[in-house]
Structure formats: structure tokens, C-alpha cells
Design a protein around this motif. Sequence first.
Motif, mmCIF file in Angstrom:
data_model
loop_
_atom_site.group_PDB
_atom_site.id
_atom_site.type_symbol
_atom_site.label_atom_id
_atom_site.label_comp_id
_atom_site.label_asym_id
_atom_site.label_seq_id
_atom_site.Cartn_x
_atom_site.Cartn_y
_atom_site.Cartn_z
ATOM 1 N N GLY A 1 2.159 19.244 -11.676
ATOM 2 C CA GLY A 1 2.817 20.235 -10.712
ATOM 3 C C GLY A 1 2.133 19.996 -9.742
ATOM 4 N N MET A 2 1.689 19.128 -9.245
ATOM 5 C CA MET A 2 0.928 19.587 -8.052
ATOM 6 C C MET A 2 1.026 18.650 -6.881
ATOM 7 N N GLN A 3 1.324 19.796 -5.925
ATOM 8 C CA GLN A 3 1.596 19.404 -4.806
ATOM 9 C C GLN A 3 0.461 18.682 -3.914
ATOM 10 N N VAL A 4 0.064 17.597 -3.648
ATOM 11 C CA VAL A 4 -1.066 17.375 -3.095
ATOM 12 C C VAL A 4 -1.257 17.548 -1.286
ATOM 13 N N GLY A 5 -2.135 18.739 -0.946
ATOM 14 C CA GLY A 5 -1.960 18.977 0.473
ATOM 15 C C GLY A 5 -3.218 18.259 1.585
ATOM 16 N N ALA A 6 -4.484 17.403 0.383
ATOM 17 C CA ALA A 6 -5.246 16.510 1.134
ATOM 18 C C ALA A 6 -5.823 15.405 0.576
ATOM 19 N N LEU A 7 -5.931 14.299 0.623
ATOM 20 C CA LEU A 7 -6.879 12.738 -0.017
ATOM 21 C C LEU A 7 -8.048 12.668 0.664
ATOM 22 N N ILE A 8 -8.679 11.932 -0.215
ATOM 23 C CA ILE A 8 -10.105 11.730 -0.202
ATOM 24 C C ILE A 8 -10.424 10.443 -0.673
ATOM 25 N N PRO A 9 -10.949 9.906 -0.014
ATOM 26 C CA PRO A 9 -11.713 8.340 -0.083
ATOM 27 C C PRO A 9 -12.648 8.413 -0.900
ATOM 28 N N VAL A 10 -12.031 7.581 -1.827
ATOM 29 C CA VAL A 10 -12.865 6.998 -3.189
ATOM 30 C C VAL A 10 -14.508 6.063 -2.479
ATOM 31 N N GLU A 11 -14.843 5.195 -1.264
ATOM 32 C CA GLU A 11 -15.620 4.888 -1.037
ATOM 33 C C GLU A 11 -14.921 4.598 0.674
ATOM 34 N N ILE A 12 -16.381 4.155 1.532
ATOM 35 C CA ILE A 12 -16.081 3.211 2.218
ATOM 36 C C ILE A 12 -16.007 1.421 2.130
ATOM 37 N N GLY B 1 -1.388 7.527 3.269
ATOM 38 C CA GLY B 1 -1.082 8.893 2.402
ATOM 39 C C GLY B 1 -0.792 9.505 3.128
ATOM 40 N N ALA B 2 -1.663 10.046 4.523
ATOM 41 C CA ALA B 2 -0.994 11.259 5.026
ATOM 42 C C ALA B 2 -0.489 11.194 5.919
ATOM 43 N N ALA B 3 -0.756 9.873 6.897
ATOM 44 C CA ALA B 3 0.698 9.965 7.791
ATOM 45 C C ALA B 3 2.202 9.617 6.850
ATOM 46 N N MET B 4 2.281 8.781 6.097
ATOM 47 C CA MET B 4 3.498 9.018 5.153
ATOM 48 C C MET B 4 3.766 10.449 5.024
ATOM 49 N N SER B 5 3.228 11.510 5.318
ATOM 50 C CA SER B 5 3.870 13.052 4.468
ATOM 51 C C SER B 5 4.275 14.004 5.717
ATOM 52 N N ILE C 1 0.997 -0.985 0.328
ATOM 53 C CA ILE C 1 0.366 -0.032 0.285
ATOM 54 C C ILE C 1 1.140 1.042 -0.221
ATOM 55 N N GLN C 2 1.970 1.556 1.060
ATOM 56 C CA GLN C 2 2.806 2.623 1.479
ATOM 57 C C GLN C 2 3.664 2.673 -0.604
ATOM 58 N N ASN C 3 4.145 1.785 -0.854
ATOM 59 C CA ASN C 3 4.839 2.213 -2.331
ATOM 60 C C ASN C 3 3.519 2.302 -3.428
ATOM 61 N N SER C 4 2.398 1.564 -3.258
ATOM 62 C CA SER C 4 1.984 1.894 -4.432
ATOM 63 C C SER C 4 0.693 3.611 -4.061
ATOM 64 N N ILE C 5 0.863 4.063 -2.845
ATOM 65 C CA ILE C 5 0.502 5.262 -2.750
ATOM 66 C C ILE C 5 1.626 6.294 -3.289
ATOM 67 N N SER C 6 3.208 5.534 -3.233
ATOM 68 C CA SER C 6 4.224 6.992 -3.148
ATOM 69 C C SER C 6 4.548 6.771 -4.556
ATOM 70 N N ASN C 7 4.427 5.974 -5.336
ATOM 71 C CA ASN C 7 4.328 5.972 -6.639
ATOM 72 C C ASN C 7 2.889 6.423 -7.124
ATOM 73 N N THR C 8 2.633 6.270 -7.025
ATOM 74 C CA THR C 8 0.902 7.043 -8.354
ATOM 75 C C THR C 8 0.970 8.799 -7.628
ATOM 76 N N LEU C 9 0.782 8.730 -5.815
ATOM 77 C CA LEU C 9 1.058 10.345 -5.967
ATOM 78 C C LEU C 9 2.435 11.159 -6.687
ATOM 79 N N ALA C 10 2.953 10.501 -6.795
ATOM 80 C CA ALA C 10 4.575 11.130 -7.117
ATOM 81 C C ALA C 10 4.755 10.975 -9.037
ATOM 82 N N VAL C 11 3.804 10.112 -9.684
ATOM 83 C CA VAL C 11 3.425 10.228 -11.232
ATOM 84 C C VAL C 11 2.781 11.243 -11.111
ATOM 85 N N GLN C 12 1.609 11.924 -10.266
ATOM 86 C CA GLN C 12 0.564 12.171 -10.596
ATOM 87 C C GLN C 12 1.219 13.763 -10.199
ATOM 88 N N GLN C 13 1.904 14.086 -9.395
ATOM 89 C CA GLN C 13 2.711 15.451 -8.939
ATOM 90 C C GLN C 13 3.617 15.847 -10.360
#
Length: 395
Positions: A96-107, A118-122, A80-92
Motif C-alpha cells: 500500500g506504499m506509494q513510493v515518493g523517493a528512490l535510492i540506488p543500491v550501488e554506484i 524510475g523517477a523520469a517515468m513518474s 529497464i522501464q518494464n522491470s521498474i514498472s512491474n516491480t514498483l506496482a507489485v510492491q505498492q
Amino acid sequence: MGNVYSYGLTDFQAIATGAAVLASGGGGSYTDACSIVQELANQGFSGTVKVQDYDGATPACVLAIMGSPDAASSLDLAAIQNSISNTLAVQQGLTGMQVGALIPVEIGPINSLVPLIGAAMSGGSVWVVNGDGAGRAVPELPQTTFTAPSGPAPSPAVLASDAPTLVAAEYAVLGSTTASGIESLAGGVVGGFGGYSGIAMWPSNAMNQFALSGSYIAGTLEQARALGLQMLQAVTPLSTSEVATAIQNLTGRAASAVVTNFYVTSVTQSTSSATSLDSGIIRLDNAQDPSQSTATHYLYNLNENLIMYSASSTSPDIIAPDSICYYSESTGRGFSNANDDLAVYFDAATGRSTGQTVSVISVQTAPQLYNTPGVVASFAGLLRKIGYAGGMPPA
């Protein structure tokens, strides 16, 4: 802005526990979610994550793990940590967007935790929105409130594998003006990554006037946490009716027990290579030996539960988008359709119930989800794929 919460590991566990009921059988494995929270503890995480309503001023995106829960069996924290890190790095790198907030897609047990992790990793630079796009788990992106005309475009959507470094990761950038377009494109990509993937989508920033504002169902993460705390703090397992009452009180949505203390007597599951969705039929009987049963119900799922029938009725018991929620008075917990969760209640080796009872609670659709244009039609399309062509539940 509403309440501001600080969630630590105890809250993470409570959210996974509550979400395992509220998710309507999907959103990832509860067994894996519990292991992941324990791994976080073993890593030494003792901090907190800020959770609040979206402020309409912070660059944000929707973050999730997408694909088959069974393909992601034994999903661990590193994946999960690797997936988050890779996904957000590619997105940025792309936007060029530095994400400051994340939202769950579902419960869901996993997908409610993913933004929190993701927030804990930041290290405190990222917070999590107290809400999601469905108030339950859903099979596909078009069944979320993010598809509302006033919401942001879903693309660019970034998918990335769980490789330990960005250099080694496989990733894809998808572009479409619609959630259904992203869903269609993503199916093959996720399959190529092994059946699951990190995904970041629906970017919200100054360029689109922070369009995630108002496009999510507010308060659902805290609802899952409060329900989970009640379950975890109970000295003995809560009754099914007590859990249904708690859900109704917390969510404001009608909830009632439809099946109480039945047994899982048959499970048929398979994973589609085209969509990376698990599809299956779960049989429930009021006797551990189905030959002695006097009442039988069948649950049909595409990752999430979509419809439940009684063998003695011509009308369905429950139809999506209403939630078809699992709870067990034997274990005091909810669970998902992932094989490792079902194994507690059904022994695949013998083809028999383990003797642990299960209940099913019907929870009315969140009004915002039901009223989002196209959502009910999207659920209807999924139901037609599994053979149901009848009417949909009223709002």
C-alpha cells in the motif's frame, strides 16, 4: 537537506560515465548504459529529475536491476522501464506504499541510472536520493550499508521480470530479516527470470520511522556525475593519474594508479545459475603480446573486481572492499566486466588484446561501508570462495 539538483539527460550520461570508473568493474554494462541514455533521448525525454538527500519523511525504497550483466547483455530501455514498472506496482499492491523517493543500491553504469529512470517515468512525483549503499558496485546485498542494525528490514523485497505488462510479468515477494537471506532467496528467482530482474527492497516509511535515513553513503551520485563530466569534457583522454586525483578530490577517499597502460590479454568468464553472478579472471600484461610481457597482473571478479595480484608478488595489489577501478587512456572511459564492455579491449574471437590500453586505479573503501557491521566479513567470505584466505585491508 543539503543541495538539491535537477538532472537531465546530459547528467544521466555523465553519471553513467563516472560510475563506469567508480563501480570497480560492476554495476552493469557501460555500453548498455550509453545506449539506454540515447534511447531516452530518442523517446523525447527532455525533463529533469530532482536529486537530493533523503528527507526522512518520504516513503522510499532501494531500486535496482539484480543479476548477471552478461545475462542482461544488450539490456535496453524498455526492459529497464518494464522491470521498474512491474516491480514498483507489485510492491505498492503488497504494502500500500506509494513510493515518493528512490535510492540506488550501488554506484554503477546501470544501477545508478535505474532510480533516475524510475523517477523520469513518474512525471515528477518521484525524486532520487543523492547516495547509495556502497560508493562502488558490490556482488551481493550484504556488502552494503543498508545492512546496518539501525537500517530498515530488507523485506518485503519484490522481484519482477521485464514483461511489457504487469499481467504478463513474473514476480516474487521475498521475506527475510537479513540481506543475506534475501540474497540467498533471490538467486534462484533471478535465474528463473532469465538471469536478471528488477528488485525493490528496504522499504522506508512511517511504519519504520523512515529507516533509510542515515543508512546510505551521501553524495555519491553527484560524485559520479562530476567525475563523468570531467571525462566527457576533456578534449583528449585524461591521464590515469588525473582520473585518480579527480576521484580523490571528489570522494575524499585515497586513490592511486596501480597499473597504467597495460593490455587485457586473457578473459575467462562464466555465469553461475545458482547465484546469477558472473565470475572471471582477467589477465593484464604490459605488452600486447603476453609472451613479450615483463609484468603481469590477474584480476578476479564476481561481477565486481574483488582482488588483483601481481605475478611477481606474494601479496595482493588491491583487495576488496577497496575498489579496483578500470580506466582506459586509449578511450578516455571506464568500463565493466560485462562482455560487451570488455570487447573494446579484448577480442574473444582471436583471444588477443585489441591494442587498447587499460589502467587500474585503487580507491579506498568509503568509511561508512567499511564500518558497517558485517560488511568486511561478507567481502572476506566472497574472497574465500575464490581462494583468498589472507588478511583484509585496514580501514
